[in-house]
Enzyme design. Structure first.
Site, PDB file in Angstrom:
ATOM      1  N   PRO B 176      48.549  37.066  34.621  1.00 46.70           N
ATOM      2  CA  PRO B 176      48.560  38.174  35.585  1.00 46.70           C
ATOM      3  C   PRO B 176      47.220  38.500  36.233  1.00 46.70           C
ATOM      4  O   PRO B 176      46.645  39.556  35.974  1.00 46.70           O
ATOM      5  CB  PRO B 176      49.078  39.346  34.750  1.00 46.70           C
ATOM      6  CG  PRO B 176      48.617  39.035  33.364  1.00 46.70           C
ATOM      7  CD  PRO B 176      48.627  37.537  33.232  1.00 46.70           C
ATOM      8  N   CYS B 177      46.747  37.619  37.121  1.00 45.16           N
ATOM      9  CA  CYS B 177      45.500  37.919  37.835  1.00 45.16           C
ATOM     10  C   CYS B 177      45.716  39.064  38.829  1.00 45.16           C
ATOM     11  O   CYS B 177      44.758  39.668  39.299  1.00 45.16           O
ATOM     12  CB  CYS B 177      44.966  36.677  38.539  1.00 45.16           C
ATOM     13  SG  CYS B 177      46.092  35.961  39.717  1.00 45.16           S
TER      14      CYS B 177
END
Lengths: 168, 206
Positions: B176-177
């Site tokens: 989850p950037c």
């Protein structure tokens, strides 16, 4: 140096050609086994294929070898080799001529059948066809030409008999 | 049909061989992908899935998910890069990606808050890899600043490098950037576009 494409593109681009070649060389029944063996083997060796190699000729070479293996395995089994078994196959729509041409190709002697398949269906030059079949390019060219001539005769004969049957 | 055009009459003679059963290629392709997976020669399997943020390309090696790509990245170009960087033994094959497709469906439906998929980080090295390995620790619905991530990844001054690591994340959404935002609270850039980042954070805030 062109980077190597994902193998998926090789299958999409050349898959139909290899299937035509396998059908012509092996007949409808064994063609799909021939195709599968060819592409499995090609996938395995693909990373080592030189980037500038002729992919089409490479695939036909593999298909040729795999076909020989399949024919050998088949002739080891106690079945008549000259008579292909009659069985339902999902080949084309009846009446489109596909089956007729395929049957006619199946009646050719092996060398002629292979020469027609590799030159006319796979587009290999006769020099490369000779490389696969052994013998000279001229001999390969003769086998191809004789094959086409024989095909015409077979197809004309069968359409004549078809007409005869239909005409009361 | 690949046929020598200098002999059009022969092309015509053999043309009926083209009219093979239309489903044959599909069937043979699927059989090839299955057999290759069994023989361990299918290095990368891929498929696409539809999602609220556009069509996603999913690619997996035998070790796990190796790439998720947005439509704007050009899926053909992404596959070409995978061929050059990892292996050209790439085939379309849905089955290896079935678990990923299912988990993404659940995520976009709001019912899944963390991914439970094996990941293959072969495309990432060094500090970028440290950043990516930290990101799954940012919980669903939460965010961290680039500076916080830099600290967590062990290089508090490498704030810009964290930005680069996020921008080159080979496994967006799953890693989850999108949960990394600017210190002032603004979204910051996103490979899938700022709109996609906004949509993911809105989904998780719901």
């Amino acid at each position: 140096m062109e980077p190597k494409k994902p193998f998926e593109l090789v299958v999409r681009e050349h898959g139909p050609m290899v299937l035509r070649v396998c059908r012509a060389v092996l007949g409808a029944h064994d063609a799909e086994d021939g195709w599968s063996e060819t592409f499995l083997s090609a996938l395995k060796a693909y990373p080592e294929l030189p980037p500038n190699a002729n992919v089409q000729a490479w695939l036909v070479t593999i298909a040729h070898r795999k076909s020989i293996d399949i024919v050998r395995a088949r002739t080891r089994q106690p079945v008549p080799v000259d008579e292909l078994p009659v069985r339902p196959s999902g080949l084309g729509i009846p009446g489109d001529g596909h089956r007729e041409v395929l049957d006619a190709v199946g009646q050719l002697p092996p060398k002629q059948r292979q020469a027609v398949a590799y030159h006319y269906l796979a587009g290999l030059p006769y020099k490369d066809v000779a490389g696969l079949l052994g013998g000279t390019p001229d001999a390969a060219r003769r086998a191809g030409a004789d094959g086409v001539k024989a095909l015409r005769t077979i197809l004309v004969d069968s359409s004549m008999s078809y007409v005869k049957e239909e005409t009361p | 049909m690949t046929i020598h055009h200098d002999e059009p009459d022969v092309s015509e003679l053999l043309a009926p061989l083209d009219s093979a059963e239309p489903g044959a290629m599909q069937r043979l392709h699927d059989r090839l992908a299955a057999a290759a997976a069994e023989q361990h020669t299918l290095d990368i399997a891929y498929r696409t899935v539809d999602s609220p943020i556009g069509k996603l390309l999913l690619a997996a090696t035998e070790r796990g998910m190796v790439r998720v790509a947005f439509e704007v990245e050009d899926h053909d170009a992404v596959l070409q890069l995978l061929a050059e960087k990892l292996s050209p033994r790439i085939l379309f094959s849905a089955s290896r990606l079935d678990p990923a497709a299912r988990e993404l469906d659940e995520y976009f439906a709001g019912t899944r808050h963390r991914f439970d998929l094996p990941l293959d980080f072969s495309l990432s090295r060094g500090f970028r890899l440290s950043v990516l390995e930290h990101l799954p620790q940012i919980a669903y619905g939460h965010t961290e600043s680039y500076a916080q991530v830099a600290l967590a990844a062990g290089s508090p001054r490498a704030v810009r490098a964290v930005g680069t690591a996020c921008a080159t994340n080979p496994l967006p959404v799953i890693v989850p950037c999108h949960r990394v935002v600017k210190s002032d609270g603004s979204f910051g850039n996103y490979l899938g576009g700022t709109e996609a980042k906004r949509a993911l954070l809105a989904l998780e805030a719901a």
